[in-house]
Scaffold this active site. Sequence first.
Site, short mmCIF file in Angstrom:
data_model
loop_
_atom_site.label_atom_id
_atom_site.label_comp_id
_atom_site.label_asym_id
_atom_site.label_seq_id
_atom_site.Cartn_x
_atom_site.Cartn_y
_atom_site.Cartn_z
N GLU A 191 0.81 -1.21 0.00
CA GLU A 191 0.00 0.00 0.00
C GLU A 191 0.84 1.26 0.00
O GLU A 191 0.54 2.23 -0.67
CB GLU A 191 -0.90 -0.03 1.24
CG GLU A 191 -1.98 1.01 1.23
CD GLU A 191 -2.93 0.77 2.40
OE1 GLU A 191 -3.32 -0.39 2.60
OE2 GLU A 191 -3.25 1.74 3.10
N ASP A 192 1.91 1.24 0.78
CA ASP A 192 2.64 2.49 1.03
C ASP A 192 3.97 2.63 0.31
O ASP A 192 4.57 3.69 0.34
CB ASP A 192 2.94 2.63 2.54
CG ASP A 192 1.66 2.75 3.36
OD1 ASP A 192 0.60 2.98 2.75
OD2 ASP A 192 1.75 2.62 4.59
#
Length: 739
Positions: free
Chosen positions: A91-92
Amino acid sequence: MPEVISQQEEEKRLIQRAYRQLLRTIKNPDEQDSQNIRNAYELAVQAHSQQRRKTGEPYILHPIEVARICAEELGLGPTAIVCALLHDVVEDTDVTLAQLEETFGERIARIVDGLTKLDSSYNSESPQAENFKKVLSTLVDDVRVILIKMADRLHNMRTIGSMPRHKQLKIAAETSYIYAPLAHRLGLYAVKTEFQDLCMKITDPEPYFEIARKLQETKKDRERYINEFIKPLIKHLDSINLPYEVFGRPKSIFSVWNKIKTKQVPFEEIFDLFAVRIIVDVEKVREKSICWQIYSVVTDVFKPIPERLKDWITTPKSNGYESLHTTVIGPGGRFVEVQIRTVRMNEIAERGFAAHWKYKGLSDGPDVYEVWLDGVRELLDYPNSDALEFLSDFKTNLFNEEVYVYTPKGDMKMLPKGATALDFAFSIHTDIGYHCTAVKINNRLVPLGYKLKNGDQIQVQTGSKQKPNEGWLKFVVTGKARSKIRSAMKEERRKQGTLGKEALERKLKNMKVEFDLGVEALVKHFNYNSHVDLYFDLATDKVHVSELLKPFQVLGGRLVLIPPKLVEIPEVPEPVVEKSSKRRDKTNKPKLLVGGESADNYSYSFASCCNPVQGDHIFAFLTMNSGLKIHRANCPNAMHLMANYGYRIMKAEWGAQTNSTFVADLKITGIDSGPGMIQRLSHEISTNLGLNIRAFNIGGDAGYFEGQISLLVQNTDQLSQVIQTLKNLDNVSTVSRVE
Ligand code: MN
């Protein structure tokens, strides 16, 4: 520069310390597991190296802590630890799922995928609901996803203090709406309790700190009392000759607060601020008899209150909870709850779902979680349920307690509380639901909407000619039944509409109008929701082809609207005045005058930009191809229309009041007091004021909500009344008509 280096060194040490602490929680990992955890750790450190948390700490401390919670507090194994370490990298950071699959294998990549939020560009009405649906769809495939998600949420809630206030409120709202009930449903008692307390600390800080303080102040007294209570029990318990523990358990701040609110008593008058728990270590086969033996010891010493006896050993709760509870009269005449259970039961009571896997196979009877997961799977299987609908079905179907009922053969079925006879029919098989003609419960005929009770024995009768109708939707509560009925209705309309479609096809062909263009013009002009609705009305004679085509002329293979003034009116045609496909019957037609004549002489409709209601100042506007549009005088478009097309404006006024209804849109804002808001508003409108709601959207942020309600009213007086009533509700700040 030396200072910067030392800070870096400092952080490095901090990270390594956290990692070593994590490793200590893992009991005898094998070679492969250790290597995997090491690799996951190194990859995560690398990937998050440039990120910091809101607290200012290096980001990597978060996944390490989530992994520790998984291992230590939820008792999960090495796979979950690897996934927890990696849960935010996709996600990051730049790390991709493909990379993870290559390094750690498919299983781990799939779990991390489940933990990765949907791309923020994902187009949806409610991204929150979509994300939740995604988590659940992975849950049925691997339960560890939801457990890691819980650990993640737990750490975020524990460190929420560094977030700005509006974010805190948003996260707390989401936690109490979904995560706490889910933790409860999964039997993660410790997690649920902590969620509730942490949420309360944010949403209701004053009572939180007050209760915390009072609990602290009364702690000594309580401990003294508990000792006094336990003392006479010890001798008897020792004689059973099994290892045991007995101690007092304080209630959580949240549950004390709940008691204060529901019982309407001050803190000082609540006596059951604790329960006494007896945990005995005994092998599975003797569990039940030993627990009852302890019960008999306790009730020999203290007088029990028979109606407060709860035996969740014989029939565990639907979330797996097993325990024997009794309330006795302790020293000084105080009521004391005593909870009797085994080590295994205690672990399941505290860790539920997570502990369940450890004991899987030990329990006999239906596997409560498997049944529950089947329910989740079923909900996910419905092709046309959108995420918001899914979430609401999920909440009604899977957070509630169940009722247990029986087939004529004696097989047990579990349905959500509130489920009906018809729900039962659908739960057996879709076809049985479709063709259900009657239901017998305990050999007595009952209505299809009969609410099931525990222990009911149910026999469904079917008939091949029977089929679902719209009214059935009122009789069912389960997502499965509702969705099956809906899709049957849709299919039915489509089937019935075929005739209408064919008739229209022939007619348009004769007129040399291209079919698709023609249909599109009709759907648009008469404000049908879909082609299917148009065909259906034609097929069921609600409208005739010739009538539909009356306002049109054919130009270049298209249907073009005849300007309203030029419409030949041999008879008064029925105007189409509503947005939906439903047409008004004559008695419900509003009386409207345009240019001094009855508006019924024209083809007209109400403008959707401002939705006039009987009593509003209005005017009529002659459009290029949809006849007359009636606008409110203060419509935001009015100025523009009047300034640029003054010649197309006609005077319009209301005639005598009829019982026709109009759409009115209201905007409501207020303080978000949790999920009950929607129910309160809709209860006020539909039950107390008796009005129909057509649509309801509510959203919010930072403890603030903003909603738009579309409802049907007869006139502006009624509308003012609604506005006034809603304004008087608690937590509602403003109510205004959408301009
Ligand atoms: Mn996270």
